[in-house]
Scaffold this motif. Structure first.
Motif, PDB file in Angstrom:
ATOM      1  N   ILE A 166       0.853  -1.189   0.000  1.00 45.92           N
ATOM      2  CA  ILE A 166       0.000   0.000   0.000  1.00 45.92           C
ATOM      3  C   ILE A 166       0.892   1.243   0.000  1.00 45.92           C
ATOM      4  CG2 ILE A 166      -1.779   1.296   1.238  1.00 45.92           C
ATOM      5  CD1 ILE A 166      -2.695  -1.306   2.511  1.00 45.92           C
ATOM      6  N   ASP A 167       0.627   2.151  -0.926  1.00 46.52           N
ATOM      7  CA  ASP A 167       1.337   3.430  -0.960  1.00 46.52           C
ATOM      8  C   ASP A 167       0.780   4.319   0.155  1.00 46.52           C
ATOM      9  OD1 ASP A 167       2.639   5.778  -1.513  1.00 46.52           O
ATOM     10  OD2 ASP A 167       2.100   5.836  -3.648  1.00 46.52           O
ATOM     11  N   LEU A 168       1.591   4.614   1.147  1.00 46.91           N
ATOM     12  CA  LEU A 168       1.153   5.375   2.317  1.00 46.91           C
ATOM     13  C   LEU A 168       1.312   6.881   2.154  1.00 46.91           C
ATOM     14  CD1 LEU A 168       2.796   3.107   5.051  1.00 46.91           C
ATOM     15  CD2 LEU A 168       0.450   2.988   4.166  1.00 46.91           C
ATOM     16  N   ARG A 169       1.912   7.317   1.059  1.00 45.38           N
ATOM     17  CA  ARG A 169       2.201   8.740   0.889  1.00 45.38           C
ATOM     18  C   ARG A 169       0.960   9.610   0.697  1.00 45.38           C
ATOM     19  NH1 ARG A 169       6.269   8.436  -3.967  1.00 45.38           N
ATOM     20  NH2 ARG A 169       4.541   7.096  -4.629  1.00 45.38           N
ATOM     21  N   PRO A 170      -0.062   9.167  -0.065  1.00 47.07           N
ATOM     22  CA  PRO A 170      -1.247  10.038  -0.211  1.00 47.07           C
ATOM     23  C   PRO A 170      -1.948  10.335   1.109  1.00 47.07           C
ATOM     24  CG  PRO A 170      -1.193   8.395  -1.961  1.00 47.07           C
ATOM     25  CD  PRO A 170      -0.121   8.009  -0.985  1.00 47.07           C
ATOM     26  N   ASP A 171      -2.066   9.343   1.992  1.00 43.74           N
ATOM     27  CA  ASP A 171      -2.690   9.589   3.298  1.00 43.74           C
ATOM     28  C   ASP A 171      -1.883  10.611   4.095  1.00 43.74           C
ATOM     29  OD1 ASP A 171      -4.671   7.778   2.745  1.00 43.74           O
ATOM     30  OD2 ASP A 171      -3.893   6.189   4.039  1.00 43.74           O
ATOM     31  N   HIS A 172      -0.587  10.494   4.024  1.00 45.83           N
ATOM     32  CA  HIS A 172       0.266  11.431   4.746  1.00 45.83           C
ATOM     33  C   HIS A 172       0.115  12.846   4.192  1.00 45.83           C
ATOM     34  CE1 HIS A 172       4.461  13.160   5.545  1.00 45.83           C
ATOM     35  NE2 HIS A 172       3.855  13.150   6.695  1.00 45.83           N
ATOM     36  N   ALA A 173       0.082  12.985   2.872  1.00 47.06           N
ATOM     37  CA  ALA A 173      -0.084  14.304   2.254  1.00 47.06           C
ATOM     38  C   ALA A 173      -1.399  14.942   2.692  1.00 47.06           C
ATOM     39  CB  ALA A 173      -0.028  14.183   0.732  1.00 47.06           C
ATOM     40  N   ARG A 174      -2.474  14.150   2.710  1.00 45.42           N
ATOM     41  CA  ARG A 174      -3.770  14.690   3.151  1.00 45.42           C
ATOM     42  C   ARG A 174      -3.712  15.139   4.608  1.00 45.42           C
ATOM     43  NH1 ARG A 174      -5.771  10.738  -0.490  1.00 45.42           N
ATOM     44  NH2 ARG A 174      -5.624   9.074   1.075  1.00 45.42           N
ATOM     45  N   ALA A 175      -3.037  14.369   5.445  1.00 48.08           N
ATOM     46  CA  ALA A 175      -2.982  14.696   6.874  1.00 48.08           C
ATOM     47  C   ALA A 175      -2.224  15.995   7.126  1.00 48.08           C
ATOM     48  CB  ALA A 175      -2.340  13.543   7.642  1.00 48.08           C
ATOM     49  N   ILE A 176      -1.102  16.196   6.448  1.00 48.50           N
ATOM     50  CA  ILE A 176      -0.314  17.395   6.751  1.00 48.50           C
ATOM     51  C   ILE A 176      -0.916  18.641   6.109  1.00 48.50           C
ATOM     52  CG2 ILE A 176       1.783  16.075   7.159  1.00 48.50           C
ATOM     53  CD1 ILE A 176       2.831  16.870   4.467  1.00 48.50           C
ATOM     54  N   ARG A 177      -1.691  18.490   5.037  1.00 45.43           N
ATOM     55  CA  ARG A 177      -2.402  19.667   4.501  1.00 45.43           C
ATOM     56  C   ARG A 177      -3.361  20.239   5.537  1.00 45.43           C
ATOM     57  NH1 ARG A 177      -3.510  16.266  -0.291  1.00 45.43           N
ATOM     58  NH2 ARG A 177      -1.944  16.702  -1.894  1.00 45.43           N
ATOM     59  N   LYS A 178      -3.919  19.371   6.385  1.00 43.49           N
ATOM     60  CA  LYS A 178      -4.898  19.814   7.389  1.00 43.49           C
ATOM     61  C   LYS A 178      -4.249  20.561   8.544  1.00 43.49           C
ATOM     62  CE  LYS A 178      -8.045  15.949   6.430  1.00 43.49           C
ATOM     63  NZ  LYS A 178      -8.660  14.708   6.964  1.00 43.49           N
ATOM     64  N   LEU A 179      -2.931  20.506   8.635  1.00 45.03           N
ATOM     65  CA  LEU A 179      -2.239  21.176   9.733  1.00 45.03           C
ATOM     66  C   LEU A 179      -2.054  22.670   9.489  1.00 45.03           C
ATOM     67  CD1 LEU A 179       0.601  18.550  10.393  1.00 45.03           C
ATOM     68  CD2 LEU A 179      -1.500  18.868  11.722  1.00 45.03           C
ATOM     69  N   VAL A 180      -2.275  23.121   8.265  1.00 47.31           N
ATOM     70  CA  VAL A 180      -2.030  24.511   7.895  1.00 47.31           C
ATOM     71  C   VAL A 180      -3.241  25.071   7.154  1.00 47.31           C
ATOM     72  CG1 VAL A 180       0.469  24.181   7.739  1.00 47.31           C
ATOM     73  CG2 VAL A 180      -0.948  23.810   5.711  1.00 47.31           C
ATOM     74  N   ASP A 181      -3.215  26.388   6.922  1.00 45.38           N
ATOM     75  CA  ASP A 181      -4.214  27.011   6.055  1.00 45.38           C
ATOM     76  C   ASP A 181      -3.760  26.744   4.615  1.00 45.38           C
ATOM     77  OD1 ASP A 181      -5.907  28.620   4.567  1.00 45.38           O
ATOM     78  OD2 ASP A 181      -5.845  30.297   5.984  1.00 45.38           O
ATOM     79  N   PHE A 182      -4.117  25.588   4.127  1.00 40.83           N
ATOM     80  CA  PHE A 182      -3.569  25.122   2.867  1.00 40.83           C
ATOM     81  C   PHE A 182      -4.020  25.984   1.685  1.00 40.83           C
ATOM     82  CE2 PHE A 182      -3.436  22.043  -0.736  1.00 40.83           C
ATOM     83  CZ  PHE A 182      -2.063  21.900  -0.779  1.00 40.83           C
ATOM     84  N   GLN A 183      -5.256  26.450   1.722  1.00 39.95           N
ATOM     85  CA  GLN A 183      -5.753  27.277   0.621  1.00 39.95           C
ATOM     86  C   GLN A 183      -5.021  28.607   0.554  1.00 39.95           C
ATOM     87  OE1 GLN A 183      -7.571  26.042  -1.748  1.00 39.95           O
ATOM     88  NE2 GLN A 183      -7.623  24.128  -0.573  1.00 39.95           N
ATOM     89  N   LEU A 184      -4.665  29.152   1.713  1.00 40.97           N
ATOM     90  CA  LEU A 184      -3.873  30.383   1.739  1.00 40.97           C
ATOM     91  C   LEU A 184      -2.533  30.153   1.056  1.00 40.97           C
ATOM     92  CD1 LEU A 184      -3.201  33.274   2.719  1.00 40.97           C
ATOM     93  CD2 LEU A 184      -2.401  32.229   4.863  1.00 40.97           C
ATOM     94  N   ILE A 185      -1.869  29.067   1.401  1.00 46.06           N
ATOM     95  CA  ILE A 185      -0.569  28.765   0.792  1.00 46.06           C
ATOM     96  C   ILE A 185      -0.708  28.622  -0.720  1.00 46.06           C
ATOM     97  CG2 ILE A 185       1.266  27.034   0.647  1.00 46.06           C
ATOM     98  CD1 ILE A 185       0.737  26.396   3.612  1.00 46.06           C
ATOM     99  N   ARG A 186      -1.707  27.922  -1.168  1.00 45.76           N
ATOM    100  CA  ARG A 186      -1.870  27.661  -2.607  1.00 45.76           C
ATOM    101  C   ARG A 186      -2.154  28.940  -3.384  1.00 45.76           C
ATOM    102  NH1 ARG A 186      -5.952  23.034  -3.969  1.00 45.76           N
ATOM    103  NH2 ARG A 186      -4.772  22.993  -5.898  1.00 45.76           N
ATOM    104  N   ARG A 187      -2.799  29.924  -2.717  1.00 48.16           N
ATOM    105  CA  ARG A 187      -3.166  31.162  -3.420  1.00 48.16           C
ATOM    106  C   ARG A 187      -2.000  32.136  -3.557  1.00 48.16           C
ATOM    107  NH1 ARG A 187      -7.755  31.002   0.069  1.00 48.16           N
ATOM    108  NH2 ARG A 187      -6.836  32.683   1.321  1.00 48.16           N
ATOM    109  N   THR A 188      -0.949  31.973  -2.768  1.00 44.24           N
ATOM    110  CA  THR A 188       0.050  33.036  -2.670  1.00 44.24           C
ATOM    111  C   THR A 188       0.958  33.162  -3.881  1.00 44.24           C
ATOM    112  OG1 THR A 188       1.555  31.511  -1.571  1.00 44.24           O
ATOM    113  CG2 THR A 188       0.146  32.880  -0.166  1.00 44.24           C
TER     114      THR A 188
END
Length: 480
Positions: A166-188
């Protein structure tokens, strides 16, 4: 299924975060199987309530890491464990997250992290999703060779349903996006360079930030078991190629990860290195001053004393531990930890696994830049104006373990009363020897937990003072 009862040929000793050794010298398939059998026996005798016999196993990009990981998986499968094995090189924190969220009794990461390319390692992860504590590591070590090694070929284990890839990387990516204001980062539209140092974090920031306005430039993503001639450690002496690139192609920030992507270093956008101490201070500043978070700060002995001053100014409880995230992890498990950090760039964040995570910490730095609109140099200038300049240096010296022990014992029994020209104000000896002058400058000597190396650390207000302290430490080594 194979059972081996051959007598062991060499003793194995666990150090910081598990067992590490030189590939083909002590780190062999037979010894990996011995350690996996010991871990399987330990977790069988110490089950975790409510969890099935399930383990997650991952690996980095070192020579034969995938083969060593499969060897460990075959041992666990033969011992009636359900095994989750990553199909590709994977960051350590992704494996730790899987151990917690997929309800495993424990996990294994085949990696030597930042060590030179000749090393590999067998990291133990406990059910809570962090590094196993020293007592657990010692207990697993005590299980070595209690029972013969059992192995089941991977194809048979998969056919029986005991082994899943099982590739565990996608779950990890989803989890750490939730730790920050991800939409703010993506817009900058921030311009981020990421130096993977040829490690398991290669391509991860591109994948995490895909689809936003951020421009990500990935450096050193090739699978090179020689690590481009460098050591995969996020410290300035390994930043030469990235620094040269940034001088020609400026970005807003360059993040650097070690070989298994659980540690973080950085450069400013024009190629000037940041120390891991500066990275930690920026993240602490952001979590408390910008986000308004509170809680305990847990730091290792070798981390900058600027953290101490920040905690005192902001009334944050501070706990100092020995070197190694294995000492920070138990405090994070207890809860109410705002930040856990170590000198080597290991950073643990609130609301996440009790584990260092170089990718998650990198996202927090990006959020800081996105929220403030300031450069890292401007932000560091603010911190220095408030808390004073802090310059740091470290020198690693190859030294046999007996000489290292003799030197440290001498400093404990006959401590100096002056550090250079300054009177000594305090001495800490619970991990190595740390000598602190009355002006806050300090010098520390400590043996590595994974190599025959003496590490000499120093911090002072100026670069020249740091150099003087490092030279003093080297002089001491010649006296034993």
């Amino acid at each position: 299924m194979k059972t081996s009862s051959a007598p062991p040929t060499q003793p194995l000793r666990f150090g910081t975060d598990g067992w590490r050794a030189v590939i083909a010298e002590a780190f062999t398939f037979d010894n990996v199987a011995r350690v996996a059998q010991a871990a399987a026996d330990y977790w069988r005798d110490h089950p975790v309530p409510g969890r099935p016999n399930r383990v997650a196993i991952g690996y980095d990009r070192r020579f034969f890491s995938d083969r060593f990981a499969q060897c460990a998986a075959e041992v666990f499968a033969a011992n009636d464990y359900e095994v989750i094995l990553t199909p590709v090189a994977t960051p350590t924190p992704a494996v730790s997250l899987a151990v917690r969220d997929r309800l495993c009794v424990g996990g294994v990461m085949i990696t030597a992290s930042h060590n030179p390319l000749i090393f590999n390692g067998f990291k133990l992860k406990s059910h809570y999703g962090g590094s196993s504590d020293p007592d657990t590591c010692k207990a697993v070590e005590s299980y070595l060779d209690r029972s013969p090694v059992r192995r089941m070929p991977a194809a048979e284990a998969e056919a029986r349903g005991r082994l899943r890839r099982i590739d565990l990387r996608p779950d990890h990516a989803r989890a750490i996006r939730k730790l920050v204001d991800f939409q703010l980062i993506r817009r900058t539209g921030l311009r981020l360079a990421h130096d993977a140092l040829y490690g398991a974090g290669a391509g991860m920031f591109e994948a995490i930030l895909k689809g936003g306005r951020c421009k990500v430039t990935s450096l050193h993503t090739e699978h090179d078991v020689l690590f481009g001639g460098l050591t995969p450690e996020p410290i300035p002496r390994n930043y030469g190629p990235a620094s040269e690139f940034l001088r020609r192609h400026p970005h807003d920030l360059c993040l650097v990860n070690d070989g298994d992507a659980d540690r973080l270093g950085a450069l400013d956008g024009r190629g000037q290195p940041l120390t891991t101490h500066q990275v930690v201070c920026l993240i602490l500043y952001h979590l408390h001053q910008n986000r308004g978070l509170t809680g305990r700060v847990v730091k290792t002995l070798t981390l900058t004393s600027m953290v101490d001053k920040m905690c005192a100014a902001w009334n944050l409880p501070l706990l100092e531990t020995g070197v190694g995230f294995k000492y920070i992890c138990p405090e994070m498990v207890k809860g109410d930890v705002l930040l856990g950090a170590e000198e080597s760039g290991g950073i643990g964040l609130p609301g996440h696994i009790p584990e260092r995570d170089g990718l998650a910490a990198g996202l927090v730095l990006l959020e800081l830049l996105a929220q403030t609109g300031k450069s890292v140099r401007q932000l560091l200038g603010q911190l220095e104006r408030q808390f004073g300049p802090h310059r740091y240096g470290r020198q690693d010296l190859h030294l046999p373990q007996d000489r290292c022990a003799a030197l440290l014992n001498r400093l404990r029994s006959q401590p100096p009363d002056r550090l250079g020209r300054r009177p000594v104000a305090d001495i800490k000896t619970f991990d190595g020897v740390k000598i602190i002058a009355n002006n806050g400058a300090w010098l520390m000597l400590r043996g590595s937990g994974t190599e025959p190396v003496l590490r000499i650390y120093a911090e002072a207000a100026t670069e020249s003072e740091v150099e003087q302290l490092l030279r003093l430490g080297l002089r001491w080594t010649r006296q034993v």
